[in-house]
Design a protein around this motif. Sequence first.
Motif, PDB file in Angstrom:
ATOM      1  N   UNK A  72      -0.952  20.185 -16.635  1.00  0.00           N
ATOM      2  CA  UNK A  72      -0.328  18.995 -16.079  1.00  0.00           C
ATOM      3  C   UNK A  72      -1.013  17.749 -16.601  1.00  0.00           C
ATOM      4  N   UNK A  73      -0.243  16.702 -16.722  1.00  0.00           N
ATOM      5  CA  UNK A  73      -0.779  15.407 -17.146  1.00  0.00           C
ATOM      6  C   UNK A  73      -0.251  14.348 -16.169  1.00  0.00           C
ATOM      7  N   UNK A  74      -1.154  13.635 -15.526  1.00  0.00           N
ATOM      8  CA  UNK A  74      -0.782  12.615 -14.546  1.00  0.00           C
ATOM      9  C   UNK A  74      -1.370  11.278 -14.968  1.00  0.00           C
ATOM     10  N   UNK A  75      -0.535  10.253 -14.942  1.00  0.00           N
ATOM     11  CA  UNK A  75      -1.000   8.898 -15.216  1.00  0.00           C
ATOM     12  C   UNK A  75      -0.725   8.042 -13.981  1.00  0.00           C
ATOM     13  N   UNK A  76      -1.769   7.433 -13.455  1.00  0.00           N
ATOM     14  CA  UNK A  76      -1.655   6.481 -12.366  1.00  0.00           C
ATOM     15  C   UNK A  76      -1.647   5.077 -12.975  1.00  0.00           C
ATOM     16  N   UNK A  77      -1.123   4.111 -12.260  1.00  0.00           N
ATOM     17  CA  UNK A  77      -1.075   2.754 -12.791  1.00  0.00           C
ATOM     18  C   UNK A  77      -1.871   1.809 -11.896  1.00  0.00           C
ATOM     19  N   UNK A  78      -2.937   1.257 -12.444  1.00  0.00           N
ATOM     20  CA  UNK A  78      -3.730   0.230 -11.783  1.00  0.00           C
ATOM     21  C   UNK A  78      -3.368  -1.110 -12.419  1.00  0.00           C
ATOM     22  N   UNK A  79      -4.270  -2.052 -12.391  1.00  0.00           N
ATOM     23  CA  UNK A  79      -4.042  -3.346 -13.037  1.00  0.00           C
ATOM     24  C   UNK A  79      -5.345  -4.130 -13.044  1.00  0.00           C
ATOM     25  N   UNK A  80      -5.349  -5.233 -13.790  1.00  0.00           N
ATOM     26  CA  UNK A  80      -6.516  -6.095 -13.755  1.00  0.00           C
ATOM     27  C   UNK A  80      -6.786  -6.619 -12.356  1.00  0.00           C
ATOM     28  N   UNK A  81      -5.747  -6.787 -11.553  1.00  0.00           N
ATOM     29  CA  UNK A  81      -5.932  -7.239 -10.174  1.00  0.00           C
ATOM     30  C   UNK A  81      -6.743  -6.226  -9.380  1.00  0.00           C
ATOM     31  N   UNK A  82      -6.453  -4.947  -9.591  1.00  0.00           N
ATOM     32  CA  UNK A  82      -7.174  -3.903  -8.887  1.00  0.00           C
ATOM     33  C   UNK A  82      -8.607  -3.759  -9.362  1.00  0.00           C
ATOM     34  N   UNK A  83      -8.823  -3.967 -10.643  1.00  0.00           N
ATOM     35  CA  UNK A  83     -10.159  -3.789 -11.209  1.00  0.00           C
ATOM     36  C   UNK A  83     -11.044  -5.014 -11.011  1.00  0.00           C
ATOM     37  N   UNK A  84     -10.432  -6.200 -11.045  1.00  0.00           N
ATOM     38  CA  UNK A  84     -11.228  -7.426 -11.044  1.00  0.00           C
ATOM     39  C   UNK A  84     -10.835  -8.427  -9.959  1.00  0.00           C
TER      40      UNK A  84
ATOM     41  N   UNK B 254      -4.373  -1.804  -3.367  1.00  0.00           N
ATOM     42  CA  UNK B 254      -3.609  -0.613  -3.744  1.00  0.00           C
ATOM     43  C   UNK B 254      -3.949  -0.165  -5.155  1.00  0.00           C
ATOM     44  N   UNK B 255      -4.084  -1.117  -6.061  1.00  0.00           N
ATOM     45  CA  UNK B 255      -4.360  -0.780  -7.455  1.00  0.00           C
ATOM     46  C   UNK B 255      -5.794  -0.295  -7.659  1.00  0.00           C
ATOM     47  N   UNK B 256      -6.737  -0.835  -6.876  1.00  0.00           N
ATOM     48  CA  UNK B 256      -8.108  -0.332  -6.947  1.00  0.00           C
ATOM     49  C   UNK B 256      -8.173   1.115  -6.464  1.00  0.00           C
ATOM     50  N   UNK B 257      -7.322   1.446  -5.506  1.00  0.00           N
ATOM     51  CA  UNK B 257      -7.300   2.802  -4.956  1.00  0.00           C
ATOM     52  C   UNK B 257      -6.912   3.846  -5.999  1.00  0.00           C
ATOM     53  N   UNK B 258      -6.194   3.424  -7.024  1.00  0.00           N
ATOM     54  CA  UNK B 258      -5.801   4.362  -8.079  1.00  0.00           C
ATOM     55  C   UNK B 258      -7.017   4.997  -8.751  1.00  0.00           C
ATOM     56  N   UNK B 259      -8.082   4.218  -8.869  1.00  0.00           N
ATOM     57  CA  UNK B 259      -9.283   4.719  -9.538  1.00  0.00           C
ATOM     58  C   UNK B 259      -9.942   5.818  -8.699  1.00  0.00           C
ATOM     59  N   UNK B 260     -10.041   5.598  -7.399  1.00  0.00           N
ATOM     60  CA  UNK B 260     -10.607   6.626  -6.531  1.00  0.00           C
ATOM     61  C   UNK B 260      -9.761   7.889  -6.519  1.00  0.00           C
ATOM     62  N   UNK B 261      -8.442   7.712  -6.482  1.00  0.00           N
ATOM     63  CA  UNK B 261      -7.541   8.864  -6.502  1.00  0.00           C
ATOM     64  C   UNK B 261      -7.699   9.630  -7.814  1.00  0.00           C
TER      65      UNK B 261
ATOM     66  N   UNK C  17       0.838  -1.205   0.000  1.00  0.00           N
ATOM     67  CA  UNK C  17       0.000   0.000   0.000  1.00  0.00           C
ATOM     68  C   UNK C  17       0.871   1.253   0.000  1.00  0.00           C
ATOM     69  N   UNK C  18       1.934   1.237   0.794  1.00  0.00           N
ATOM     70  CA  UNK C  18       2.807   2.407   0.889  1.00  0.00           C
ATOM     71  C   UNK C  18       3.476   2.735  -0.433  1.00  0.00           C
TER      72      UNK C  18
END
Length: 294
Positions: A133-145, A156-163, A109-110
């Motif tokens: 500014x342009x920001x790209x966060x990195x999630x994954x299929x693990x975070x989404x599904x 942690x990867x699901x949290x990228x969507x909320x952020x 998570x950290x």
Amino acid sequence: MIRFDDQVAIVTGAGAGLGRSHALGLAARGAKVVVNDMSQADDVVTDIEAAGGQAMAIAADVSNGTEVFDMVEAVIDRWGRIDILINNAGILRDKTFAKMDMLDFTKVIMVHLMGSARCCHAVWPIMRKQGYGRIVLTSSGSGLYGNFGQSNYAAAKAAMVGLMNTLHLEGARDDIRVNTLAPTAATAMTQGVLPNAALDLLRPETITPGVLYLASRDAPSRTILAAGGGTFAVTRITETQGVLLDEDVTPEAVADHWAAITDPSGAEPLENAFAQTRKYALRAAKAKGVALDW
């Protein structure tokens, strides 16, 4: 043609794999690139400079706020601006949840969530002042599904969507566009997980073009771009129309109406959490004949 001339980009976790590919791709199209990694960053800088580009290596731990702040200060001191932030740094500590040490949960998570948040927070005032500014966060299929044995990584990867959703709303006024990449790639993190034939197809270079678009001037915002092997798709979060249980608000009524509640017909995305609240309040008010000026 998408170019990044006179722009400065930070790519975290850029010493190898996806981050390296993103850094090389940005540099090839004119960006000055900050290669952030705890190792191998100098090698990537050498490759960029050998191709005629400009780059600098910074070995900052993204989960350490002081090191992130110092990295951003060093970039501003050298190049005076930061236009692009690609949050790519990550680690794995895979184990089933029953056997997982919470220290490993916290560490993942950290690095993924707090590391991305710290980097975004450090560049945010700079991008606001620039009005760009342009920001790209990195999630994954693990975070989404979800994925077996990856509760820490998936969380942690699901949290990228909320952020992303919130930074999109807060950054829109200053033309700060925030998107999320959900890649499937052949990297050190996926070795031993995917068959060799798949690894040959899922090279990082097949994903980076999507990142370059998300970092471009004409980029969308609040988009989850899934990518792998040259395929690009968009993941959307929508809400069904739902059912108002006006008189019989009981768990039995929820069960009885479950098919209608989950009916995907007319499902739509919501702009923000307040839009959901408004939807429910207005529907309840209409059913009860209550005037609600909203």
